[in-house]
Design a protein around this motif. Structure first.
Motif, PDB file in Angstrom:
ATOM      1  N   ASP A 150       0.826  -1.212   0.000  1.00 40.34           N
ATOM      2  CA  ASP A 150       0.000   0.000   0.000  1.00 40.34           C
ATOM      3  C   ASP A 150       0.857   1.258   0.000  1.00 40.34           C
ATOM      4  N   GLN A 151       1.901   1.275   0.805  1.00 44.86           N
ATOM      5  CA  GLN A 151       2.795   2.429   0.827  1.00 44.86           C
ATOM      6  C   GLN A 151       3.566   2.536  -0.475  1.00 44.86           C
TER       7      GLN A 151
ATOM      8  N   LYS B 206       2.454   1.798  -3.411  1.00 43.69           N
ATOM      9  CA  LYS B 206       1.539   2.423  -4.373  1.00 43.69           C
ATOM     10  C   LYS B 206       1.526   3.935  -4.192  1.00 43.69           C
ATOM     11  N   LYS B 207       1.447   4.389  -2.948  1.00 46.26           N
ATOM     12  CA  LYS B 207       1.385   5.827  -2.670  1.00 46.26           C
ATOM     13  C   LYS B 207       2.673   6.534  -3.078  1.00 46.26           C
TER      14      LYS B 207
END
Length: 385
Positions: A73-74, A76-77
Motif C-alpha cells: 500500500d505504501q 503504491k502511494k
C-alpha cells in the motif's frame, strides 16, 4: 547469438526519427552506461554515470523491491515520487536532450533490474513523462538481437482472436474486459472460467491457438524470482501454464499476445546477461511479434479499462501496438470520473456490471481523475514491434 556490428544495429531503426536507448550496468565496475543510437550518428553516443550514480541506482532498486514485497500500500502511494527519483539517477533529461529534435519514437533496451521498472512513465522536464514526449510511441526490446528477430517477422493479419478469461473465477472485471474486446475480431474463441484448463489451451484447442493472430490472457500471473522458468499464467484448477512450456508453443501466426495479469513482465534480475528470462521473452521466442505485459500486481478495474481502450486504438484507430498502448495509458491517467461514466455507457455491459460500475463512480467526485496514479496506468509495456 551473432554479434551485431554498429551498422547492423542502426539497421534496426525503421527511420531517422527513431532512436534506441540502451542501458548497461557494470557488474564489477564503477558506473552504468547509456548508449544512444540513431540513424544520423556515425558511432553510438555514450553517457557514463559516476560511481555515486551507480550506488544511488542500486540503493533505489533495493528500496523499491523491499517496499513492493513488504509494504504494497505504501509502495503504491510512493510510486510517483520513486519514479521521479529514478529519472534523476538515470539523468533522463540529459539523455533525451542528446536525441535529434525530430526524434518522435524511441525503443528502450534496459539491462538487468532496469527491466522491472516503467521507464516510459518516468517524469521528464516539460512533459508529464517520457510517453508524452514521443508522438509515435515508446516500446521495449529484451536486446538488439531479439529486436532483429521480431522485426524480420511479418504478421499482416489481425482477425482471429484466442482469449482466456477469468479461469480462477475471482477477477471481477475480467468478463467486462474480454466481452468488450471480442467484437473487434472475427473469428474468436474464448476459454472462460472452468473451461480454461491447460488441457483445453494446449491440446484440445491447440490448432485454433496456433492459427490466431491475437492471443489474450485475462487471468492471474506469477513470477518466480528464484526459478523464472516456473513463472506462469494461472489457468483453471490453479494449474499454471509455465514459462518452460510457453517456449515450446507455436505462435508463428501471432501478431500480439496480451497478458492482462499480474507481474507478467517481471524478469530474472539476478542474471547479468544482456538477455532477460521472463514471460514476454517466452512468447517472443514462440513467435509473437509483440507482447504486452505488466510489471507489478495490477488493479482489476483499471486494467480492464486500459486494455479495452488499447484494443480500440489498435483495431479501430489502426495504431501500432506500442503507440496504441501509450495513448491508452495517457487517456487513463488523464480521464475524469465524469468522462469515464460517459465512456463506459457505450461499453457492452449486463445490468449487474452496470450497477457495479455505478457504485464505483458514486464514491468519487465528478471532476477527479480516479486512475491518475502511475500504479493504475504505468505497469503495462509493449515489448517487440
Amino acid at each position: 547469438v551473432e554479434l551485431l556490428p554498429f551498422k547492423g544495429i542502426q539497421g534496426l531503426l525503421p527511420d531517422e526519427n527513431t532512436a534506441i536507448i540502451q542501458w548497461y550496468i557494470m557488474e564489477y565496475g564503477e558506473k552504468f552506461c547509456t548508449f544512444i543510437l540513431t540513424r544520423q550518428s556515425v558511432q553510438p553516443i555514450v553517457w557514463e554515470s559516476t560511481l555515486k550514480d551507480l550506488k544511488d541506482l542500486q540503493e533505489w532498486f533495493l528500496d523499491y523491491l523491499a517496499a513492493y514485497e513488504t509494504q504494497k500500500d505504501q509502495w503504491k502511494k510512493d510510486l510517483a515520487d520513486r519514479l521521479k527519483r529514478l529519472a534523476e539517477i538515470l539523468h533522463i533529461e540529459e539523455i533525451i536532450g542528446r536525441l535529434p529534435k525530430t526524434c518522435d519514437q524511441v525503443i528502450l533496451i534496459p539491462h538487468r533490474f532496469l527491466h522491472l521498472f516503467p521507464l516510459h512513465a518516468i517524469p521528464l522536464g516539460g512533459w508529464p513523462c517520457l510517453l508524452d514526449r514521443f508522438d509515435r510511441g515508446v516500446r521495449y526490446a529484451p536486446s538488439c538481437q531479439a529486436l532483429l528477430v521480431s522485426q524480420n517477422r511479418k504478421r499482416p493479419n489481425f482477425d482471429q482472436l484466442f482469449a482466456v478469461g477469468n479461469p480462477t473465477q475471482d477477477l471481477d472485471y475480467a468478463e467486462i474486459e474480454v466481452q468488450n474486446i471480442l467484437h473487434h475480431f472475427n473469428p474468436t474463441r474464448v476459454l472462460a472460467s472452468q473451461q480454461a484448463t491447460k488441457q483445453a489451451l494446449t491440446v484440445d484447442c491447440a490448432d485454433y491457438l496456433y492459427s490466431s493472430h491475437c492471443v489474450h490472457f485475462s487471468c492471474h500471473g506469477t513470477f518466480e524470482s528464484t526459478s523464472p522458468l516456473e513463472s506462469g499464467l494461472i489457468l483453471a484448477a490453479d494449474n499454471p501454464l509455465q514459462l518452460r512450456e510457453i517456449f515450446s508453443l507455436d505462435l508463428r501466426q501471432c501478431r500480439l499476445v496480451t497478458l492482462s495479469a499480474c507481474e507478467t513482465g517481471m524478469t530474472d534480475f539476478s542474471s547479468i546477461s544482456d538477455e532477460y528470462i521472463g514471460l514476454p521473452s517466452g512468447f517472443l521466442y514462440a513467435g509473437s511479434l509483440s507482447v504486452v505485459s505488466s510489471q507489478w500486481s495490477v488493479n482489476d478495474l483499471s486494467t480492464a479499462f486500459l486494455l479495452i481502450r488499447f484494443y480500440h486504438n489498435v483495431c479501430v484507430k489502426k495504431l501500432p501496438v506500442a503507440l496504441a498502448l501509450n495513448q491508452a495509458q495517457i487517456w487513463l491517467r488523464d480521464v475524469t470520473n465524469e468522462e469515464l461514466q460517459q465512456w463506459t455507457s457505450q461499453l457492452l455491459l449486463n445490468p449487474a456490471q452496470n450497477i457495479q460500475l455505478m457504485l464505483f463512480y458514486s464514491t468519487i467526485p465528478a471532476n477527479s481523475k480516479p486512475f491518475e496514479s502511475p500504479y493504475h496506468w504505468a505497469a503495462f509495456c509493449c515489448i517487440g514491434q
